[in-house]
Write an enzyme that holds these catalytic residues in place. Structure first.
Site: not given
Ligand code: NAD
Length: 496
Positions: A172, A175-176, A225, A280
């Site tokens: 999954k 979606e952005r 996140s 990240c």
């Molecule tokens: P996000 O948490 O908003 O989304 C990640 C995924 O979770 C997406 O597929 C999204 O559809 C899903 N999602 C979002 N809200 C949800 C909810 N309420 N319930 C269930 N699923 C949900 O993250 P993002 O904005 O796409 O990415 C940026 C974040 O990812 C930053 O915090 C960054 O630090 C982190 N990140 C971490 C790593 C790492 O390896 N630690 C690597 C890349 C990015």
């Protein structure tokens, strides 16, 4: 306008479900729509993976690896197209997108090594005529949920290893920016992967929650996140699934007075502003030790930032591109405003950069904020934008205490010429990935990636050797073939 659909059982589907726009962040225009899978669609993807599992599980590892060899070639042949798709929906500049793709390909290369990695351990004669061995068996159907900021690389951290280990996968993606992820998954089909072994469902919370609660999903890999990572980990665990959930970060770099200051400034500039800080592993805090080092660092950074070039993904002379959405741009601007209100000094203000010809793009320029203190929002929270804050301390120990006290522990770096200080730092700092004069210590594909504290929920890291442990289950078999005619009576003591 196209709607980005799902890959289920080897075919692309657009089932006319809910959808949402996908923006080109450089222009602010809607470039496509993405389908948002219903529970039924996700269940169809899981069913397709479950049906493919028995045959895939019994496919020899060398044959599974051969598919990955062909996949690697196809990724290389289609690199320009993938880079274009990433740029259009994520906004990153081609040199940066190419770097992301290369790192993803390295994970596919590592997956080609699976037959070696999957070898078990054998002990002969653990007892009279008894041999024993341990083997790695696949889990079954596993799921991956990935963030927007690496639409090619982060999915490639997950499914190549999961699949060569004999599992079937439901991904999954974010979606952005879904198009490059879906295109890459189709390349794996073209490389000869049987239908159903990899499925991609686009979607939002409904799709994620279906994956987290369906009893056919054995394990979940998540990157995103921290609040969502924590939710994923707790929900998956409550439903009896193995889970690794990688979260957000606030990566500090300590700049010692003895550091090569010009090198440190170049390294920090790339690590803080590359990809608009939407990494990240981006460095978002510089901790300067001593006021003299801090003054020099801030003045050199300020001078270096005059030549930073922010602009559209399509111009490869730009250093970095826009943020992912208009809402995220406003959020980042809000952090800069809050820093001012809380008494920090905005040295370089990138809130409203002029990007000629791209007035509606979601751009924020490089921003430098000095005199930042713990407790300020711009220090405590992950900004995920091109913003570098400077905290001033008197000693290296004070700098290390700051890092250790922060809720995140993903990456960190020390700039110094002192080997003893470097050794003390790397040995003691409470962070998962550490650089010494290396600002982005992202492990190569044959080491594993993961942070400490609230940057990772779970026990095993992403990719590398930990991926074999995460995507397999160990079985130990003890076998006796007694010589004919030899009979043993019942034994009532514990076998020894
Ligand atoms: P996000 O948490 O908003 O989304 C990640 C995924 O979770 C997406 O597929 C999204 O559809 C899903 N999602 C979002 N809200 C949800 C909810 N309420 N319930 C269930 N699923 C949900 O993250 P993002 O904005 O796409 O990415 C940026 C974040 O990812 C930053 O915090 C960054 O630090 C982190 N990140 C971490 C790593 C790492 O390896 N630690 C690597 C890349 C990015």
């Amino acid at each position: 306008m196209t709607t980005v659909g799902h890959l289920i059982n080897g075919e692309i589907h657009d089932l006319g479900e809910r959808s949402q726009p996908v923006y080109n962040p450089s222009t602010g225009e809607v470039g496509a729509h993405v389908a948002l899978a219903s529970k039924e669609t996700v269940e169809a993807a899981i069913a397709s993976a479950a049906a493919a599992f028995p045959a895939w599980r019994n496919t020899p590892p060398a044959k599974r690896a051969r598919v990955m060899f062909r996949f690697k070639e196809l990724l290389e042949q289609n690199a320009d197209k993938i880079v274009e798709l990433i740029g259009r929906e994520h906004g990153k500049i081609s040199h940066d997108a190419m770097g992301e793709l290369q790192r993803g390909i390295e994970n596919v290369e590592y997956a080609c090594y699976a037959p070696e990695l999957l070898k078990g351990e054998h002990s002969k004669n653990v007892g009279p005529s008894i041999d024993s061995w341990s083997e790695h068996q696949p889990l079954g159907v596993v799921a991956g949920i990935t963030p927007f900021n690496f639409p090619a690389m982060v999915p490639l951290w997950m499914y190549p290893m999961a699949i060569v280990c004999g599992n079937c996968f439901v991904l999954k993606p974010s979606e952005r920016d879904p198009s490059s992820t879906l295109f890459i998954a189709q390349l794996l089909q073209d490389a000869g992967l049987p239908p159903g072994v990899l499925n991609v469902v686009n979607g939002d919370k409904e799709a994620v929650d279906t994956l987290l609660t369906d009893s056919r999903i054995e394990a979940v890999s998540f990157v995103g996140s921290t609040p969502i990572a924590e939710y994923i980990y707790q929900t998956a665990a409550a439903h009896g699934k193995r889970c690794q959930a990688l979260g957000g970060a606030k990566n500090h770099a300590i700049v010692m007075p003895d550091a090569d200051m010009d090198n440190a400034v170049e390294a920090l500039t790339g690590a803080a502003f590359g990809s608009s800080g939407e990494r990240c592993m981006a460095i978002s805090v510089a901790v300067a030790v001593g006021d003299e080092a801090a003054d020099l660092l801030v003045s050199k950074l300020k001078a270096r930032m005059q030549s930073l070039k922010v602009g559209a993904f399509s111009d490869s002379s730009n250093d970095f591109g826009p943020l992912i959405t208009a809402a995220h741009k406003e959020k980042v601007q809000g952090y800069i405003r809050s820093a001012e209100e809380e008494g920090a000094v905005v040295v370089v203000d990138g809130r409203d950069p002029a990007v000629s010809g791209f007035d509606q793009g979601f751009f924020v320029g490089g921003t430098l904020i000095d005199q930042v203190k713990p407790g300020m929002r711009c220090y405590e929270e992950e900004i995920f934008g091109p913003v570098l804050v400077v905290v001033r301390v008197d000693t290296m120990q004070e700098a290390m205490d700051l890092i250790d006290a922060h809720e995140y522990g993903n990456g960190t770096c020390l700039f110094t010429r002192d080997g003893e200080a470097a050794r003390y730092f790397s040995d003691n700092i409470k962070v998962g990935m550490v650089g010494i004069n290396v600002p982005l210590p992202v492990p190569v594909s044959y080491h594993s990636f993961g942070g400490w504290k609230r940057s990772l929920f779970g026990d095993l890291y992403a990719y590398g050797p930990d991926a074999v442990r995460f995507y397999t289950r160990r079985k130990t078999i003890t076998q006796r073939w007694p010589s004919s005619g030899v009979r043993e009576g019942a034994q009532f003591s514990f076998p020894s």
